[in-house]
Design a protein around this motif. Structure first.
Motif, mmCIF file in Angstrom:
data_model
loop_
_atom_site.group_PDB
_atom_site.id
_atom_site.type_symbol
_atom_site.label_atom_id
_atom_site.label_comp_id
_atom_site.label_asym_id
_atom_site.label_seq_id
_atom_site.Cartn_x
_atom_site.Cartn_y
_atom_site.Cartn_z
ATOM 1 N N SER A 6 85.777 -4.916 26.978
ATOM 2 C CA SER A 6 84.428 -4.435 27.249
ATOM 3 C C SER A 6 84.513 -2.951 27.576
ATOM 4 C CB SER A 6 83.815 -5.193 28.438
ATOM 5 O OG SER A 6 83.278 -6.426 28.027
ATOM 6 N N ASN A 40 82.439 1.181 27.460
ATOM 7 C CA ASN A 40 81.327 2.109 27.258
ATOM 8 C C ASN A 40 81.876 3.485 26.950
ATOM 9 O OD1 ASN A 40 79.070 0.448 27.601
ATOM 10 N ND2 ASN A 40 79.091 0.668 29.833
ATOM 11 N N GLU A 63 80.906 7.434 27.823
ATOM 12 C CA GLU A 63 80.098 8.204 28.773
ATOM 13 C C GLU A 63 78.888 8.841 28.104
ATOM 14 O OE1 GLU A 63 80.716 11.767 32.110
ATOM 15 O OE2 GLU A 63 82.339 11.214 30.733
ATOM 16 N N HIS A 79 74.400 4.690 25.267
ATOM 17 C CA HIS A 79 73.989 3.333 25.576
ATOM 18 C C HIS A 79 74.755 2.360 24.680
ATOM 19 C CE1 HIS A 79 71.508 -0.195 26.324
ATOM 20 N NE2 HIS A 79 70.941 0.472 27.323
ATOM 21 N N PRO A 80 75.259 1.262 25.236
ATOM 22 C CA PRO A 80 76.045 0.320 24.428
ATOM 23 C C PRO A 80 75.280 -0.243 23.233
ATOM 24 C CG PRO A 80 75.529 -0.606 26.601
ATOM 25 C CD PRO A 80 75.217 0.848 26.660
ATOM 26 N N THR A 113 76.748 -6.500 22.473
ATOM 27 C CA THR A 113 76.361 -5.495 23.456
ATOM 28 C C THR A 113 75.401 -6.111 24.455
ATOM 29 O OG1 THR A 113 74.426 -4.689 22.240
ATOM 30 C CG2 THR A 113 76.549 -3.672 21.712
ATOM 31 N N ILE A 135 76.127 -0.479 35.681
ATOM 32 C CA ILE A 135 75.928 -0.132 34.275
ATOM 33 C C ILE A 135 74.935 -1.120 33.660
ATOM 34 C CG2 ILE A 135 78.181 0.959 33.910
ATOM 35 C CD1 ILE A 135 79.216 -1.705 32.839
ATOM 36 N N THR A 174 77.747 -3.456 28.369
ATOM 37 C CA THR A 174 78.925 -2.888 27.702
ATOM 38 C C THR A 174 78.892 -3.239 26.220
ATOM 39 O OG1 THR A 174 80.344 -4.841 27.982
ATOM 40 C CG2 THR A 174 80.356 -3.190 29.771
ATOM 41 N N VAL A 175 79.757 -2.582 25.474
ATOM 42 C CA VAL A 175 80.114 -3.027 24.133
ATOM 43 C C VAL A 175 81.317 -3.950 24.303
ATOM 44 C CG1 VAL A 175 80.858 -2.343 21.820
ATOM 45 C CG2 VAL A 175 79.381 -0.820 23.164
#
Length: 409
Positions: free
Chosen positions: A339, A341, A343, A346-347, A363, A377, A380-381
């Motif tokens: 998982s 991200n 910076e 947006h995932p 995502t 957060i 995540t991806v």
């Protein structure tokens, strides 16, 4: 295939027809295995065979098709029993999946818990192992407490020990986190819970594709899985429960199959496992679940685990070379889930661009919103790898992430 054959991913990939398709004009790179694994032709053929040759209801018919379907279905139950090393076949309850199994147990404890009893869940649970227990607390007056985690995505076992008390009646934890890939120390969790006479349910949905759990060795009270995470069909899973506990819990649903005798004055219930299997089950799904276990065991879970660990290390190194990329869930003991991200991005945007490149990732919060809240957060991806993925696909993912970063910067 057998345990003695050297693992060859290119040979394995030939068993999965969907891996030959294209998405958006690109070869499919399927990296959403933590949500649903793909299905090999051996399992697909099993499904086709059922509907082509012996589609019938089970347990009730005297005709040949019904008897054949019944035999295949109960053989599948025995395959599941053997795979998870349950003591008896009737300790395996067919369900529609992990969520069904958890809700079955939660419903049963509605008549056992009382106000002031305590339930412990881990901070890294899937929503399906949070919400049913919240509902149970609302019905009974029990109190839900949370085992905390650290930045690496590991449970704080000292804090867990402090939470345990004579008031702790139930402990629930996933074997593997779906969002982080962390393999939790469930042997220790189970043992510590039993020292205060608490009952334990382990959510094995994410572990089952990677780890062959031995429920007797674990001494776990309940263990739940879904077939679609491990090369089987959707809509079927299993609940393992110790015989003593399954006998204590009341039926979850009423209807056909789960009864011994029905009158308008009183109904008596069937013996295990039928007590918890009301109505016509997913017969084909159960049989195909058994076929999926046959397939994975033929490859060998040691070979699967070793290869997936190699993929995880390779992908981790490749992705961390991208500036601004952060991985969530950095435990040394984890399955092949990453998982991450980037910076400032947006995932969802990253995932959308990857999809255009034929790369399937997940995502969002992955039905584990408390984990995302812990890290502050939105999500995540998540790239989750299976034994049919390749290092070449990892390279395609890495290049896709770089491209997405450049496009979104």
């Amino acid at each position: 295939m057998s345990e003695t054959i050297v693992f060859d991913v290119q040979v394995v990939r030939q068993d999965f027809p969907i891996l030959n398709r294209e998405v958006n004009g690109k070869p499919l790179v399927y990296l959403d295995n933590a949500a649903t694994s793909q299905t090999p032709k051996q399992v697909i053929d099993c499904i086709v065979e059922y509907y082509s040759n012996y589609n019938a209801n089970i347990h009730r018919g005297v005709h040949a098709l019904s008897q054949e379907a019944t035999d295949k279905y109960e053989q599948a139950r025995q395959k599941i029993q053997k795979h998870f090393n349950a003591d008896k076949p009737h300790e395996i309850i067919f369900t529609s999946g992990t969520t069904h199994g958890i809700n079955l147990v939660a419903n049963g404890f509605s008549s056992i818990l009382k106000k002031g009893d305590e339930i412990l869940v881990s901070a890294m649970e899937h929503h399906s192992n949070i919400v049913p227990w919240q509902m149970l607390c609302e019905r009974t007056g029990a109190v839900l407490k949370v085992i905390p985690m650290n930045e690496e995505g590991e449970l704080l076992m000292d804090a867990y020990g402090e939470l345990l008390s004579k008031n702790t009646k139930l402990v629930f934890c996933n074997h593997v986190s779906n969002a982080l890939g962390t393999i939790n120390p469930i042997e220790q969790i189970i043992d510590m819970a039993h020292q205060v006479d608490a009952t334990v349910l382990i959510d094995g949905a994410q572990a089952a594709p990677h780890i062959k759990a031995d429920v007797q060795k674990l001494n776990v009270d309940f263990y739940v899985v879904s077939a679609h995470k491990m090369c089987g069909p959707t809509g079927v899973g299993m609940l393992y429960g110790k015989e003593e506990w399954l006998n204590k819990l009341p039926p979850y649903q009423g209807g056909g199959e789960m009864i011994a005798e029905v009158t308008f004055e009183k109904t008596t219930y069937a013996d295990l496992p039928h007590k918890f299997e009301a109505g016509t089950p997913n017969i084909c799904g159960g049989i195909a679940f058994g076929a999926a276990l046959d397939y994975m065991n033929a490859i060998g879970f040691d070979a699967i685990s070793a290869y997936e660990h190699e993929l995880l290390n390779y992908a981790t190194k490749k992705l961390l070379a991208i500036d601004g990329l952060k991985i969530y869930g950095t435990s040394q003991n984890k399955t092949s889930v990453i998982s991450f991200n980037i910076e400032g991005l947006h995932p969802y945007d990253i995932g959308s661009i990857l999809d255009k490149l034929g790369i399937a990732v997940r995502t969002g919060h992955h039905c584990a919103q408390p984990i995302m809240d812990f890290y502050k957060i939105p999500g995540t991806v998540r790239a989750s790898f299976s034994f049919y993925n390749t290092k070449e696909e990892v390279d395609i993912l890495t290049e896709g992430v770089r491209r997405a970063k450049n496009m979104l910067a």
